[in-house]
Design a protein around this motif. Structure first.
Motif, PDB file in Angstrom:
ATOM      1  N   LEU A 174       9.401 -38.353 -22.476  1.00  0.00           N
ATOM      2  CA  LEU A 174       9.187 -38.011 -21.069  1.00  0.00           C
ATOM      3  C   LEU A 174       8.916 -36.522 -20.959  1.00  0.00           C
ATOM      4  O   LEU A 174       9.770 -35.697 -21.286  1.00  0.00           O
ATOM      5  N   ARG A 175       7.714 -36.197 -20.506  1.00  0.00           N
ATOM      6  CA  ARG A 175       7.311 -34.798 -20.362  1.00  0.00           C
ATOM      7  C   ARG A 175       7.647 -34.332 -18.952  1.00  0.00           C
ATOM      8  O   ARG A 175       6.973 -34.651 -17.983  1.00  0.00           O
ATOM      9  N   TYR A 176       8.727 -33.531 -18.846  1.00  0.00           N
ATOM     10  CA  TYR A 176       9.187 -33.058 -17.542  1.00  0.00           C
ATOM     11  C   TYR A 176       8.351 -31.896 -17.061  1.00  0.00           C
ATOM     12  O   TYR A 176       7.883 -31.080 -17.836  1.00  0.00           O
ATOM     13  N   PHE A 177       8.276 -31.792 -15.750  1.00  0.00           N
ATOM     14  CA  PHE A 177       7.785 -30.577 -15.129  1.00  0.00           C
ATOM     15  C   PHE A 177       9.033 -29.781 -14.718  1.00  0.00           C
ATOM     16  O   PHE A 177       9.805 -29.403 -15.571  1.00  0.00           O
ATOM     17  N   ASN A 178       9.326 -29.540 -13.479  1.00  0.00           N
ATOM     18  CA  ASN A 178      10.471 -28.695 -13.117  1.00  0.00           C
ATOM     19  C   ASN A 178      11.610 -29.532 -12.554  1.00  0.00           C
ATOM     20  O   ASN A 178      11.570 -29.933 -11.388  1.00  0.00           O
ATOM     21  N   ALA A 179      12.616 -29.804 -13.378  1.00  0.00           N
ATOM     22  CA  ALA A 179      13.813 -30.486 -12.906  1.00  0.00           C
ATOM     23  C   ALA A 179      14.570 -29.552 -11.962  1.00  0.00           C
ATOM     24  O   ALA A 179      14.684 -28.354 -12.223  1.00  0.00           O
ATOM     25  N   SER A 180      15.095 -30.102 -10.881  1.00  0.00           N
ATOM     26  CA  SER A 180      15.751 -29.255  -9.876  1.00  0.00           C
ATOM     27  C   SER A 180      16.733 -30.087  -9.067  1.00  0.00           C
ATOM     28  O   SER A 180      16.793 -31.308  -9.182  1.00  0.00           O
ATOM     29  N   GLY A 181      17.522 -29.400  -8.251  1.00  0.00           N
ATOM     30  CA  GLY A 181      18.494 -30.087  -7.411  1.00  0.00           C
ATOM     31  C   GLY A 181      19.784 -30.381  -8.155  1.00  0.00           C
ATOM     32  O   GLY A 181      20.008 -29.936  -9.282  1.00  0.00           O
ATOM     33  N   ALA A 182      20.646 -31.154  -7.513  1.00  0.00           N
ATOM     34  CA  ALA A 182      21.950 -31.488  -8.079  1.00  0.00           C
ATOM     35  C   ALA A 182      22.374 -32.865  -7.597  1.00  0.00           C
ATOM     36  O   ALA A 182      21.825 -33.413  -6.630  1.00  0.00           O
ATOM     37  N   HIS A 183      23.374 -33.424  -8.265  1.00  0.00           N
ATOM     38  CA  HIS A 183      23.854 -34.761  -7.927  1.00  0.00           C
ATOM     39  C   HIS A 183      24.394 -34.794  -6.503  1.00  0.00           C
ATOM     40  O   HIS A 183      25.013 -33.834  -6.036  1.00  0.00           O
ATOM     41  N   GLU A 184      24.178 -35.901  -5.823  1.00  0.00           N
ATOM     42  CA  GLU A 184      24.566 -36.014  -4.408  1.00  0.00           C
ATOM     43  C   GLU A 184      26.075 -35.862  -4.210  1.00  0.00           C
ATOM     44  O   GLU A 184      26.524 -35.482  -3.120  1.00  0.00           O
ATOM     45  N   SER A 185      26.858 -36.142  -5.243  1.00  0.00           N
ATOM     46  CA  SER A 185      28.306 -36.002  -5.139  1.00  0.00           C
ATOM     47  C   SER A 185      28.750 -34.550  -5.068  1.00  0.00           C
ATOM     48  O   SER A 185      29.862 -34.257  -4.634  1.00  0.00           O
ATOM     49  N   GLY A 186      27.879 -33.624  -5.527  1.00  0.00           N
ATOM     50  CA  GLY A 186      28.257 -32.222  -5.597  1.00  0.00           C
ATOM     51  C   GLY A 186      29.137 -31.885  -6.781  1.00  0.00           C
ATOM     52  O   GLY A 186      29.578 -30.748  -6.938  1.00  0.00           O
ATOM     53  N   LEU A 187      29.397 -32.852  -7.661  1.00  0.00           N
ATOM     54  CA  LEU A 187      30.292 -32.642  -8.799  1.00  0.00           C
ATOM     55  C   LEU A 187      29.620 -31.926  -9.958  1.00  0.00           C
ATOM     56  O   LEU A 187      30.279 -31.210 -10.715  1.00  0.00           O
ATOM     57  N   ILE A 188      28.335 -32.153 -10.128  1.00  0.00           N
ATOM     58  CA  ILE A 188      27.603 -31.551 -11.241  1.00  0.00           C
ATOM     59  C   ILE A 188      26.296 -30.963 -10.726  1.00  0.00           C
ATOM     60  O   ILE A 188      25.717 -31.440  -9.743  1.00  0.00           O
ATOM     61  N   GLY A 189      25.851 -29.897 -11.395  1.00  0.00           N
ATOM     62  CA  GLY A 189      24.634 -29.231 -10.970  1.00  0.00           C
ATOM     63  C   GLY A 189      24.092 -28.346 -12.071  1.00  0.00           C
ATOM     64  O   GLY A 189      24.404 -28.524 -13.252  1.00  0.00           O
ATOM     65  N   GLU A 190      23.302 -27.356 -11.683  1.00  0.00           N
ATOM     66  CA  GLU A 190      22.564 -26.522 -12.638  1.00  0.00           C
ATOM     67  C   GLU A 190      23.292 -25.200 -12.852  1.00  0.00           C
ATOM     68  O   GLU A 190      23.479 -24.426 -11.933  1.00  0.00           O
ATOM     69  N   ASP A 191      23.676 -24.947 -14.107  1.00  0.00           N
ATOM     70  CA  ASP A 191      24.401 -23.733 -14.449  1.00  0.00           C
ATOM     71  C   ASP A 191      23.945 -23.263 -15.823  1.00  0.00           C
ATOM     72  O   ASP A 191      24.428 -23.760 -16.847  1.00  0.00           O
ATOM     73  N   HIS A 192      22.995 -22.333 -15.847  1.00  0.00           N
ATOM     74  CA  HIS A 192      22.487 -21.785 -17.101  1.00  0.00           C
ATOM     75  C   HIS A 192      22.887 -20.318 -17.232  1.00  0.00           C
ATOM     76  O   HIS A 192      23.030 -19.612 -16.239  1.00  0.00           O
ATOM     77  N   GLU A 193      23.011 -19.874 -18.464  1.00  0.00           N
ATOM     78  CA  GLU A 193      23.283 -18.464 -18.736  1.00  0.00           C
ATOM     79  C   GLU A 193      22.425 -18.025 -19.920  1.00  0.00           C
ATOM     80  O   GLU A 193      22.697 -18.402 -21.048  1.00  0.00           O
ATOM     81  N   PRO A 194      21.361 -17.257 -19.688  1.00  0.00           N
ATOM     82  CA  PRO A 194      20.946 -16.710 -18.393  1.00  0.00           C
ATOM     83  C   PRO A 194      20.205 -17.753 -17.561  1.00  0.00           C
ATOM     84  O   PRO A 194      19.685 -18.732 -18.113  1.00  0.00           O
ATOM     85  N   GLU A 195      20.179 -17.536 -16.262  1.00  0.00           N
ATOM     86  CA  GLU A 195      19.432 -18.435 -15.378  1.00  0.00           C
ATOM     87  C   GLU A 195      17.980 -17.978 -15.298  1.00  0.00           C
ATOM     88  O   GLU A 195      17.709 -16.799 -15.055  1.00  0.00           O
TER      89      GLU A 195
END
Length: 329
Positions: free
Chosen positions: A165-186
């Motif tokens: 699967l060739r992704y373009f720009n993954a974005s957003g977060a799970h509707e529960s708010g429990l998990i999301g995007e956290d990179h270092e560096p962003e």
């Protein structure tokens, strides 16, 4: 039978794990925490280790009945790949080689592979189709393309079926708010914009406003991470029912400009979000939009979180609940 998710503590991988758990699948997670976070793994059995470590692969495959692998584990910073290509060939290519050899050794015949739109390089046309030329312009994209080619030969030699699967720009977060995007560096635009709204950055830089687009800024295809995960589920089910190896694009099919992202974030967050125009960066195409017609037609994939407001609202909910990401936890 269990599903092995490599890189399952990362941004996309953790969303994949949650979806599999919600479907009552038996889930095994392997992650070395190079980019992932233990707090992002909401269940399953976690192994902390590297896909290049044959001893941990043997331990997993010997002690668990693995039906299929969903493979996210990779280094994925374009700029870093250009100054340290060795890291990318070692982690992305050699790591996948070790994984495929373990799969062959233990008779596991199904893998869903996290590839990237970076395999295309500079597009000759938009929207980009799977049949377009693949001429990567960075080492990251080159290693992902090399894995795709390796998968083809492992299918030929060992009947290991794959869907890449060739992704373009993954974005957003799970509707529960429990998990999301956290990179270092962003390095991704939406979380960086939201960090400005949180007061963690003073402004957002816009690299060029003289592109041949409607507002002069680059246009990119943003796909909600949960829609992306849905595509993986469909790919897994296709392989489970005897599907042949395939490559598919994953995108929203609609592009949003940098200025549109910023303006929508201002509306969603209620913050001013100062922006400053900078010089263009070398190698930034004006427009990158995916054609996802193939996966829609063949696997009946239908993204449902396609509005930019939905994407940014879900990401903002995550960032408000986790202003320091997983690190504070």
């Amino acid at each position: 039978m269990a599903i092995l998710v490599t890189g399952g503590a990362g941004y996309i991988g953790s969303h994949m794990v949650k979806e599999l758990l919600d479907r009552e699948e038996d889930v095994i997670v392997l992650d070395n925490f190079q980019q992932g976070h233990e707090a992002a793994v909401l269940g399953g059995k976690l192994f902390v280790g590297d896909i290049r470590d044959t001893s941990i692969l043997n331990k997993i495959f010997e002690n668990h009945a693995i039906e299929a692998v969903i493979h996210f584990a990779a280094s994925a910073l374009v700029g870093e790949s250009m100054v340290n290509p060795s890291k990318y060939y070692s982690n992305n290519l050699y790591g996948t080689l070790c994984l495929l050899d373990a799969m062959h050794q233990y008779g596991v015949k199904k893998i869903v592979f996290s590839s990237t739109a970076a395999t295309y390089g500079e597009p000759v046309k938009v929207p980009i189709q799977e049949t377009d030329a693949t001429i990567p312009t960075n080492a990251y994209g080159e290693t992902k393309l090399a894995v795709e080619k390796m998968l083809r030969w492992y299918d030929t030699a060992h009947d290991i079926k794959y869907i890449a699967l060739r992704y373009f720009n993954a974005s957003g977060a799970h509707e529960s708010g429990l998990i999301g995007e956290d990179h270092e560096p962003e390095t991704h635009l939406i979380p960086i914009v939201l960090q400005v709204a949180l007061g963690q950055r003073s402004k957002i830089d816009i690299y060029g406003d003289d592109y041949p687009t409607k507002d002069g800024t680059c246009i990119r295809d943003y796909l909600h991470v949960s829609d992306l995960v849905d595509a993986h589920i469909l790919a897994l089910e296709k392989l489970r029912t005897g599907g042949e190896s395939k490559i598919y694009n994953l995108g929203n099919g609609k592009g949003y400009s940098v200025k549109e992202i910023i303006e929508t974030a201002r509306i969603v967050t209620g913050h001013q979000i100062p922006a400053e125009i900078k010089e263009r960066r070398n190698g930034d195409p004006a427009v990158l939009i995916a054609s996802s017609d193939k996966i829609k037609s063949e696997l009946n994939w239908t993204p449902i979180r396609t509005k930019l407001e939905q994407i940014i609202e879900s990401a903002w909910k995550w960032h408000l609940n986790h202003p320091m990401g997983y690190r504070k936890e």
